[in-house]
Design a protein around this motif. Structure first.
Motif, PDB file in Angstrom:
ATOM      1  N   GLU A 153      26.793  22.897  30.216  1.00  0.00           N
ATOM      2  CA  GLU A 153      27.372  21.577  30.534  1.00  0.00           C
ATOM      3  C   GLU A 153      28.897  21.625  30.546  1.00  0.00           C
ATOM      4  O   GLU A 153      29.549  20.954  31.338  1.00  0.00           O
ATOM      5  CB  GLU A 153      26.922  20.527  29.509  1.00  0.00           C
ATOM      6  CG  GLU A 153      25.606  19.869  29.879  1.00  0.00           C
ATOM      7  CD  GLU A 153      25.065  19.001  28.759  1.00  0.00           C
ATOM      8  OE1 GLU A 153      25.868  18.459  27.977  1.00  0.00           O
ATOM      9  OE2 GLU A 153      23.826  18.902  28.655  1.00  0.00           O
ATOM     10  N   LYS A 154      29.482  22.415  29.646  1.00  0.00           N
ATOM     11  CA  LYS A 154      30.944  22.574  29.602  1.00  0.00           C
ATOM     12  C   LYS A 154      31.249  24.006  30.021  1.00  0.00           C
ATOM     13  O   LYS A 154      30.794  24.951  29.365  1.00  0.00           O
ATOM     14  CB  LYS A 154      31.441  22.292  28.181  1.00  0.00           C
ATOM     15  CG  LYS A 154      32.940  22.465  27.996  1.00  0.00           C
ATOM     16  CD  LYS A 154      33.420  21.983  26.635  1.00  0.00           C
ATOM     17  CE  LYS A 154      34.920  22.269  26.490  1.00  0.00           C
ATOM     18  NZ  LYS A 154      35.528  21.668  25.330  1.00  0.00           N
ATOM     19  N   MET A 155      31.975  24.155  31.123  1.00  0.00           N
ATOM     20  CA  MET A 155      32.286  25.497  31.642  1.00  0.00           C
ATOM     21  C   MET A 155      33.778  25.606  31.932  1.00  0.00           C
ATOM     22  O   MET A 155      34.327  24.713  32.585  1.00  0.00           O
ATOM     23  CB  MET A 155      31.538  25.745  32.962  1.00  0.00           C
ATOM     24  CG  MET A 155      30.058  25.977  32.819  1.00  0.00           C
ATOM     25  SD  MET A 155      29.740  27.657  32.262  1.00  0.00           S
ATOM     26  CE  MET A 155      29.216  28.407  33.760  1.00  0.00           C
ATOM     27  N   GLU A 156      34.405  26.698  31.455  1.00  0.00           N
ATOM     28  CA  GLU A 156      35.821  26.928  31.748  1.00  0.00           C
ATOM     29  C   GLU A 156      36.083  28.421  31.800  1.00  0.00           C
ATOM     30  O   GLU A 156      35.333  29.208  31.224  1.00  0.00           O
ATOM     31  CB  GLU A 156      36.702  26.337  30.626  1.00  0.00           C
ATOM     32  CG  GLU A 156      37.172  24.936  30.873  1.00  0.00           C
ATOM     33  CD  GLU A 156      37.890  24.352  29.658  1.00  0.00           C
ATOM     34  OE1 GLU A 156      38.771  25.033  29.088  1.00  0.00           O
ATOM     35  OE2 GLU A 156      37.550  23.222  29.273  1.00  0.00           O
ATOM     36  N   GLN A 157      37.154  28.788  32.477  1.00  0.00           N
ATOM     37  CA  GLN A 157      37.600  30.177  32.472  1.00  0.00           C
ATOM     38  C   GLN A 157      38.681  30.306  31.411  1.00  0.00           C
ATOM     39  O   GLN A 157      39.633  29.529  31.425  1.00  0.00           O
ATOM     40  CB  GLN A 157      38.232  30.506  33.817  1.00  0.00           C
ATOM     41  CG  GLN A 157      37.245  30.573  34.960  1.00  0.00           C
ATOM     42  CD  GLN A 157      37.220  31.958  35.565  1.00  0.00           C
ATOM     43  OE1 GLN A 157      38.250  32.597  35.701  1.00  0.00           O
ATOM     44  NE2 GLN A 157      36.036  32.433  35.888  1.00  0.00           N
ATOM     45  N   LEU A 158      38.531  31.252  30.496  1.00  0.00           N
ATOM     46  CA  LEU A 158      39.554  31.472  29.485  1.00  0.00           C
ATOM     47  C   LEU A 158      40.121  32.871  29.682  1.00  0.00           C
ATOM     48  O   LEU A 158      39.390  33.862  29.614  1.00  0.00           O
ATOM     49  CB  LEU A 158      38.970  31.318  28.076  1.00  0.00           C
ATOM     50  CG  LEU A 158      38.391  29.947  27.715  1.00  0.00           C
ATOM     51  CD1 LEU A 158      37.853  29.960  26.292  1.00  0.00           C
ATOM     52  CD2 LEU A 158      39.453  28.844  27.861  1.00  0.00           C
ATOM     53  N   ASP A 159      41.447  32.897  29.951  1.00  0.00           N
ATOM     54  CA  ASP A 159      42.124  34.149  30.231  1.00  0.00           C
ATOM     55  C   ASP A 159      41.880  35.177  29.120  1.00  0.00           C
ATOM     56  O   ASP A 159      41.969  34.822  27.944  1.00  0.00           O
ATOM     57  CB  ASP A 159      43.634  33.826  30.349  1.00  0.00           C
ATOM     58  CG  ASP A 159      44.364  34.917  31.081  1.00  0.00           C
ATOM     59  OD1 ASP A 159      43.751  35.547  31.946  1.00  0.00           O
ATOM     60  OD2 ASP A 159      45.545  35.139  30.754  1.00  0.00           O
ATOM     61  N   ARG A 160      41.549  36.407  29.463  1.00  0.00           N
ATOM     62  CA  ARG A 160      41.366  37.548  28.552  1.00  0.00           C
ATOM     63  C   ARG A 160      40.026  37.518  27.798  1.00  0.00           C
ATOM     64  O   ARG A 160      39.715  38.453  27.074  1.00  0.00           O
ATOM     65  CB  ARG A 160      42.498  37.609  27.488  1.00  0.00           C
ATOM     66  CG  ARG A 160      43.845  37.944  28.069  1.00  0.00           C
ATOM     67  CD  ARG A 160      44.978  37.585  27.122  1.00  0.00           C
ATOM     68  NE  ARG A 160      44.902  38.232  25.823  1.00  0.00           N
ATOM     69  CZ  ARG A 160      45.210  39.478  25.592  1.00  0.00           C
ATOM     70  NH1 ARG A 160      45.603  40.242  26.567  1.00  0.00           N
ATOM     71  NH2 ARG A 160      45.097  39.989  24.380  1.00  0.00           N
ATOM     72  N   LYS A 161      39.222  36.472  27.984  1.00  0.00           N
ATOM     73  CA  LYS A 161      38.027  36.369  27.175  1.00  0.00           C
ATOM     74  C   LYS A 161      37.041  37.507  27.433  1.00  0.00           C
ATOM     75  O   LYS A 161      36.436  38.051  26.503  1.00  0.00           O
ATOM     76  CB  LYS A 161      37.345  35.037  27.428  1.00  0.00           C
ATOM     77  CG  LYS A 161      36.166  34.831  26.515  1.00  0.00           C
ATOM     78  CD  LYS A 161      35.212  33.874  27.172  1.00  0.00           C
ATOM     79  CE  LYS A 161      33.936  33.816  26.425  1.00  0.00           C
ATOM     80  NZ  LYS A 161      32.803  33.868  27.325  1.00  0.00           N
ATOM     81  N   GLY A 162      36.891  37.883  28.722  1.00  0.00           N
ATOM     82  CA  GLY A 162      35.950  38.958  29.050  1.00  0.00           C
ATOM     83  C   GLY A 162      36.326  40.235  28.333  1.00  0.00           C
ATOM     84  O   GLY A 162      35.472  40.914  27.724  1.00  0.00           O
ATOM     85  N   MET A 163      37.604  40.577  28.385  1.00  0.00           N
ATOM     86  CA  MET A 163      38.092  41.798  27.739  1.00  0.00           C
ATOM     87  C   MET A 163      37.890  41.730  26.219  1.00  0.00           C
ATOM     88  O   MET A 163      37.412  42.682  25.594  1.00  0.00           O
ATOM     89  CB  MET A 163      39.579  41.980  28.102  1.00  0.00           C
ATOM     90  CG  MET A 163      40.257  43.179  27.526  1.00  0.00           C
ATOM     91  SD  MET A 163      40.857  42.965  25.841  1.00  0.00           S
ATOM     92  CE  MET A 163      42.224  41.838  26.102  1.00  0.00           C
ATOM     93  N   VAL A 164      38.266  40.591  25.641  1.00  0.00           N
ATOM     94  CA  VAL A 164      38.170  40.449  24.176  1.00  0.00           C
ATOM     95  C   VAL A 164      36.705  40.576  23.729  1.00  0.00           C
ATOM     96  O   VAL A 164      36.376  41.325  22.807  1.00  0.00           O
ATOM     97  CB  VAL A 164      38.799  39.120  23.704  1.00  0.00           C
ATOM     98  CG1 VAL A 164      38.464  38.830  22.250  1.00  0.00           C
ATOM     99  CG2 VAL A 164      40.317  39.161  23.899  1.00  0.00           C
ATOM    100  N   ASN A 165      35.802  39.881  24.404  1.00  0.00           N
ATOM    101  CA  ASN A 165      34.398  39.932  23.987  1.00  0.00           C
ATOM    102  C   ASN A 165      33.770  41.297  24.256  1.00  0.00           C
ATOM    103  O   ASN A 165      32.935  41.765  23.479  1.00  0.00           O
ATOM    104  CB  ASN A 165      33.586  38.831  24.684  1.00  0.00           C
ATOM    105  CG  ASN A 165      33.696  37.501  23.959  1.00  0.00           C
ATOM    106  OD1 ASN A 165      34.453  37.375  23.009  1.00  0.00           O
ATOM    107  ND2 ASN A 165      32.943  36.523  24.407  1.00  0.00           N
ATOM    108  N   ASN A 166      34.181  41.955  25.340  1.00  0.00           N
ATOM    109  CA  ASN A 166      33.650  43.295  25.635  1.00  0.00           C
ATOM    110  C   ASN A 166      34.026  44.259  24.512  1.00  0.00           C
ATOM    111  O   ASN A 166      33.181  44.999  23.992  1.00  0.00           O
ATOM    112  CB  ASN A 166      34.233  43.770  26.975  1.00  0.00           C
ATOM    113  CG  ASN A 166      33.654  45.085  27.437  1.00  0.00           C
ATOM    114  OD1 ASN A 166      32.469  45.387  27.203  1.00  0.00           O
ATOM    115  ND2 ASN A 166      34.470  45.899  28.109  1.00  0.00           N
TER     116      ASN A 166
END
Ligand code: TMP
Ligand code: ASP
Length: 236
Positions: free
Chosen positions: A38-51
């Protein structure tokens, strides 16, 4: 290993085939979802941090004897993982009351849960991941009794290992969700472990350091994920 076609795109991660049917590439995107999309956003660097967060935690769990799908980090946003046949059941352990437990049972947020609780949820966004139990899982064929017993045992071993890890960084592992799949008939830990799928509080201030920052609009989401990572020894 050659990355091939997109197999599946979830809310925050995408899965690609490789030239070896036993392995897949898991891409962590910057997309951030809450409340079942329901709540969707792009957060800069999140993919890298979570990976990188996931890689570190999966390696710690592997060192503790838990079989995981994680093989290796490929680059900032991608990891090589085993190709599991995922079971549509989410395993949740809680050490403190928060989130849906507080809403469901009216207990105080932060109440200590001893022994920790273990809950099963069906992975189904349209139904908002309803809580289920062993009987329902077996009857509907989501998992067998033996598989569920393995999942519960492994989820609680993870609790021992990770509670200690976060404690060493001055934090409390409040709760978390794990997903498992089958590899050559064995139950293996899949999906991810990152601040997106758990609750972590600062042990002194009880400040929220996980995806509740995004859900509740508290700000500094990724900066806080990085702070959690740094406190347990991750270099981003
Ligand atoms: P809950 O309080 O909403 O039931 O969630 C418990 C923990 O499990 C919390 O850390 C968030 C995580 N979780 C997910 O990441 N995805 C899910 O679909 C569910 C049901 C829980
Ligand atoms: N994991 C779910 C979602 O991505 C639920 C949540 O985190 O609130 O929407």
């Amino acid at each position: 290993m050659q990355k091939q076609d997109l197999l599946y795109a979830g809310k925050a991660k995408s899965i690609y085939k490789t030239d070896d049917p036993n392995f897949m590439v898991m891409e962590f995107r910057d997309d951030t979802s809450a409340f079942d999309g329901e709540k969707m956003e792009q957060l800069d660097r999140k993919g890298m941090v979570n990976n990188k967060f996931n890689a570190f935690v999966m390696q710690k769990l592997s060192e503790a004897g838990i079989e995981t799908h994680f093989e290796s980090l490929l680059n900032d946003n991608e990891s090589l993982v085993k190709n599991l046949e995922m079971l549509p059941v989410e395993c949740v352990v809680r050490n403190r009351a928060a989130g849906s437990l507080v809403r469901r049972l009216g207990v105080d947020e932060g109440a200590e849960l001893n022994p920790p609780t273990f809950e099963l949820f069906l992975k189904n966004d349209a139904l908002h991941d309803p809580m289920v139990n062993t009987s329902l899982c077996v009857t509907f064929g989501w998992a067998t009794e033996d598989q569920l017993a393995d999942m519960k045992r492994l989820t609680l071993v993870v609790n021992t290992v990770l509670s200690e890890l976060f404690k060493s960084g001055g934090m409390i592992l409040v709760d978390y969700k794990l997903e498992f799949g089958l590899f050559e008939g064995r139950i293996v830990l899949g999906d991810e472990f990152s601040p997106d799928g758990c609750r972590i509080w600062d042990a002194e201030t009880l400040n929220k350091m996980d995806k509740d920052r995004f859900r509740q609009g508290l700000g500094s989401v990724i900066e806080t994920y990085e702070e959690v990572g740094r406190r347990i020894g991750i270099e981003f």
